[in-house]
Design a protein around this motif. Structure first.
Motif, short mmCIF file in Angstrom:
data_model
loop_
_atom_site.label_atom_id
_atom_site.label_comp_id
_atom_site.label_asym_id
_atom_site.label_seq_id
_atom_site.Cartn_x
_atom_site.Cartn_y
_atom_site.Cartn_z
N VAL A 195 -1.03 10.13 -9.60
CA VAL A 195 0.24 9.77 -10.25
C VAL A 195 1.44 10.26 -9.45
O VAL A 195 2.44 9.56 -9.31
N SER A 196 1.33 11.48 -8.91
CA SER A 196 2.51 12.05 -8.26
C SER A 196 2.89 11.29 -7.00
O SER A 196 4.04 11.32 -6.59
N THR A 197 1.94 10.59 -6.37
CA THR A 197 2.28 9.84 -5.16
C THR A 197 2.39 8.33 -5.40
O THR A 197 2.95 7.61 -4.60
N GLN A 198 1.85 7.89 -6.56
CA GLN A 198 1.88 6.48 -6.92
C GLN A 198 3.29 5.89 -6.82
O GLN A 198 3.50 4.83 -6.24
N SER A 199 4.25 6.62 -7.40
CA SER A 199 5.58 6.03 -7.48
C SER A 199 6.26 5.94 -6.11
O SER A 199 7.16 5.13 -5.93
N GLN A 200 5.80 6.76 -5.16
CA GLN A 200 6.33 6.60 -3.79
C GLN A 200 6.00 5.20 -3.27
O GLN A 200 6.83 4.53 -2.65
N ILE A 201 4.77 4.76 -3.54
CA ILE A 201 4.32 3.45 -3.06
C ILE A 201 5.03 2.33 -3.83
O ILE A 201 5.42 1.31 -3.25
N LEU A 202 5.22 2.53 -5.12
CA LEU A 202 5.91 1.50 -5.91
C LEU A 202 7.33 1.29 -5.39
O LEU A 202 7.81 0.17 -5.25
N LYS A 203 7.98 2.40 -5.11
CA LYS A 203 9.35 2.34 -4.61
C LYS A 203 9.37 1.64 -3.25
O LYS A 203 10.23 0.79 -2.98
N LEU A 204 8.40 1.99 -2.41
CA LEU A 204 8.31 1.36 -1.09
C LEU A 204 8.15 -0.15 -1.23
O LEU A 204 8.82 -0.92 -0.54
N LEU A 205 7.28 -0.58 -2.14
CA LEU A 205 7.06 -2.01 -2.32
C LEU A 205 8.35 -2.70 -2.72
O LEU A 205 8.67 -3.78 -2.22
N LYS A 206 9.11 -2.06 -3.61
CA LYS A 206 10.39 -2.65 -4.03
C LYS A 206 11.35 -2.77 -2.85
O LYS A 206 12.01 -3.79 -2.68
N ASN A 207 11.41 -1.71 -2.04
CA ASN A 207 12.32 -1.72 -0.89
C ASN A 207 11.92 -2.78 0.13
O ASN A 207 12.77 -3.51 0.64
N VAL A 208 10.61 -2.84 0.40
CA VAL A 208 10.12 -3.81 1.37
C VAL A 208 10.45 -5.22 0.90
O VAL A 208 10.90 -6.07 1.67
N GLN A 209 10.28 -5.45 -0.41
CA GLN A 209 10.56 -6.78 -0.93
C GLN A 209 12.05 -7.12 -0.85
O GLN A 209 12.43 -8.23 -0.48
N ALA A 210 12.89 -6.13 -1.19
CA ALA A 210 14.32 -6.37 -1.15
C ALA A 210 14.76 -6.72 0.27
O ALA A 210 15.63 -7.56 0.48
N ALA A 211 14.14 -6.09 1.26
CA ALA A 211 14.54 -6.32 2.65
C ALA A 211 13.99 -7.64 3.20
O ALA A 211 14.63 -8.29 4.02
N SER A 212 12.81 -8.06 2.72
CA SER A 212 12.15 -9.19 3.35
C SER A 212 12.22 -10.48 2.54
O SER A 212 12.03 -11.56 3.08
#
Lengths: 343, 334
Positions: free
Chosen positions: A181-198
């Motif tokens: 759980v503690s690292t899950q949200s790092q990946i979720l945030k990354l996915l959002k950022n990647v999507q916003a950029a691409s």
């Protein structure tokens, strides 16, 4: 509306089990706009992963259309499919088995470029460095091997790999369920950022309802191979119009003991029926607390729901005739709280 | 009254390529009679090994209890001969694990497997043991139990297999049920029923439950008291209401704020705990959570050993606990 990135129409996937047919995905239809995330939720055996894999032809669909832009993936020939592959990518659940352990990160990330893009080696190296940084990894990690990374870092690498060709669509199959759980949200945030950029569209296949709501403005709920409800996430989660959706949402324990004690929960009886021999009529009826006679006789109609989306349930046209209203109103009316049906 | 189970400074070491690793480090907590205690932590926190060590199950995996004591119902379990332990395990202490399929023998019917446990510990006749097996299957709500007792594990769904495991675990009316992530591999709708069933059986029999999980939602659902583990140590212990309303350790608030459900409720993005879970071969100096803690103060938090301190709330292992009190409560307030 703009042309959808992906339009799936009546997708069917059958598996041969001995002499019998297992209908793993039945008449699945949905659309995803460019840059949008659609969440596909359901429990094991719901067909959500099958549907995700079938989109990329990693499983062969039996029938239906899979329109990526104006190309039908379902009928594409070998060469055409290879060209399509660079427009659609996949991120798998287990970052331990989805990255080849004998390849360095650089090799893993350049492989898609070598296969699909005509680039000079120096350009490829630059692209890898840039991509690693955009997923929050040091460019100097390129020479390392997957085993040198933690689960969360490996998932970053898998995401980087999927994005190397700037695909139109990425299917994310349980991308965070193997992580703490503690690292899950790092990946979720990354996915959002990647999507916003691409501007890449995502199909997020997951069983974790909260993860899906967080990531997807729209959601589709599957049960035993069929989509039973779709709509804007806020509406589906707060005002579900299908009894299965309502049960699924109320089954998730909320991390607040005081609230848990007063929660009005629907506890489903029975187990998922065998997909080899699904119930007649509505597939959910054997576990549905509100099942009526008609549910065994006829397939449920698909009804427009107030607040957006559709639900496939007889309650909207028969019995209480909800007519597109949510189940909450109905349950309050009938004073239905926690209940269990045994089958 | 004495607690049913009492761990005192339990320490477990495993050999590895990095030398001897301490994966459970002076862990102490009690499980009272008729109480449900949840041990919560992420992978590598030592929560499962603690449970295995408490009942003498780490030796087979190469681990060794190198210190501390485990008292169960007036007896010391550490150092007890396997012959004696076997009399307690399965009889006074029942177990359920995450993977029901790998805990059941595929070659025997579920009725035979439950009856076997009863015969071994109770010395009753085959007929009586079988009767008891069917009765147990009924108690865990398997429909047509008398007939289903003749079925093999593969003929049951995942949720039903877990109920069979529960039937086996409670067949000898244990005083303590140890459940290690019993609902993690199950779908949420099935999980809801398993949790409901465990609660129902616990209330009916008055047995104690030691429940190991990584899911704070499950904790809120089932626990009376909670032990939070990080880096092989207990970092916080409190009653369930207090733990969620006024968490005292930054790791506990961190876990809560990282949960998508909590974030949605608060209308914000989940806040990840930076970095990765501490590893046994490289415990940080000072507080083991300090490299990931937003409240870290260089010096006090990064040197020496941080002790577990008792206050009105429970136990907390944070040198700044008093100073952070209000901030941590606010961090998780709705």
């Amino acid at each position: 509306m703009t042309t959808p990135c992906l339009r799936v129409e009546n997708l069917n996937v059958m598996y041969d089990v001995g002499k019998r047919k297992l209908h793993a995905a039945k008449d699945v239809s949905f659309e995803i706009a460019p840059g949008e995330t659609l969440g596909l939720v359901g429990e094991s055996g719901s067909g959500k992963s099958t549907a995700g894999l079938a989109l990329l032809r990693l499983i062969e669909p039996s029938s239906g259309k899979i329109m990526l832009g104006d190309t039908n993936v379902a009928t594409a020939g070998r060469r055409e499919l290879q060209l399509l592959r660079k427009r659609m990518q996949m991120v798998f659940q287990d970052p331990y088995s989805s990255l080849n352990p004998s390849m360095t990160i650089e090799q893993l990330l350049t492989e898609p470029l070598i296969v699909h893009a005509d680039m000079a080696a120096s350009d490829r190296r630059a692209a890898v460095g840039k991509m690693l940084e955009s997923v929050g990894l040091h460019a100097g990690y390129a020479a390392r091997y997957p085993h040198e990374f933690s689960g969360g870092q490996r998932q970053r690498i898998a995401i980087a790999r999927s994005m190397m060709l700037h695909p139109d669509l990425v299917v994310l199959d349980e991308p965070v369920s193997a992580l703490d759980v503690s690292t899950q949200s790092q990946i979720l945030k990354l996915l959002k950022n990647v999507q916003a950029a691409s501007g890449t569209a995502f199909l997020l296949v997951a069983h974790d309802l909260a993860v899906v709501r967080l990531m997807s403005p729209r959601v589709a709920v599957m049960y035993l191979g069929e989509i039973v409800e779709t709509g804007p996430s806020a509406r589906v989660y707060d005002e579900p119009a299908h009894p299965y959706t309502a049960a699924l949402i109320s089954a998730v324990p909320f991390p607040d003991p005081v609230r848990q004690r007063s929660a009005n929960r629907i506890i489903l009886g029975g187990d998922l029926p065998s997909p080899l021999n699904p119930p007649s009529g509505c597939r959910f009826r054997t576990r549905c607390p509100f099942a009526m006679d008609i549910c065994a006789r006829a397939a449920p109609p698909t009804v427009q729901v107030e607040g957006g989306g559709v639900a496939a349930c007889h309650l909207h046209t028969e019995g209480p005739k909800l007519g597109g209203r949510s189940l909450n109103a109905f349950m309050r009316e009938r004073n239905i709280g926690a209940m269990e049906v045994t089958t | 009254m004495d607690p049913l189970l009492s761990l005192k400074d339990l320490t477990v070491q495993f050999p590895s390529t990095h030398g001897l690793l301490t994966v459970v480090d002076k862990v102490s907590f009690d499980v009272g009679r008729n109480e449900v205690v949840c041990v919560v932590g992420e992978s590598g926190s030592g929560k499962s090994v603690t449970m295995q060590a408490a009942v003498g199950l780490v030796q087979t995996k190469g681990g060794r209890v190198t210190g501390g004591s485990v008292r169960f119902d007036g007896q010391e379990l550490v150092g007890m001969k396997n012959r004696h332990l076997n009399r307690i395990r399965g009889n006074d202490i029942g177990f359920i694990f995450q993977e029901p399929m790998s805990s059941l023998n595929p070659a025997y019917t579920v009725g035979e497997q439950i009856a076997e446990v009863v015969r071994r510990h109770r010395g009753v006749s085959r007929a009586e043991a079988w009767k008891r097996a069917v009765e147990m299957l009924e108690r865990v709500h398997i429909a047509t139990a008398a007939a289903r007792a003749h079925d093999y594990p593969h003929q049951f769904s995942g949720g039903m297999r877990q109920r069979v495991m529960i039937a086996m675990a409670i067949a000898c009316d244990p005083k303590l049920l140890i459940a290690d992530e019993p609902s993690t591999a199950l779908d949420v709708t099935i999980q809801a029923r398993i949790l409901q069933l465990i609660k129902e059986l616990q209330t009916a029999s008055g047995m104690s439950v030691l429940f190991i999980t990584h899911d704070l939602g499950v904790v809120a659902e089932i626990a009376d008291r909670v032990v939070v583990m990080y880096g092989a140590q207990v970092v916080e212990e409190a009653g369930v209401d207090a733990l969620f309303a006024t968490p005292r350790h930054p790791y506990t608030t961190g876990l809560l704020r990282a949960m998508p459900q909590v974030a949605l409720e608060r209308g914000e993005d989940p806040v990840a705990i930076p970095g990765t879970v501490a590893q046994a071969h490289a415990w940080p100096a000072g507080c083991r959570f300090n490299p990931r803690c937003e409240f870290r103060e260089d010096g006090p938090c990064t040197t020496g050993q941080v002790q577990l301190v008792r206050d009105d709330h429970g136990l907390v292992r944070c040198i700044r606990a008093d100073a952070l009190r209000t901030r941590l409560t606010q961090a998780v307030a709705a």
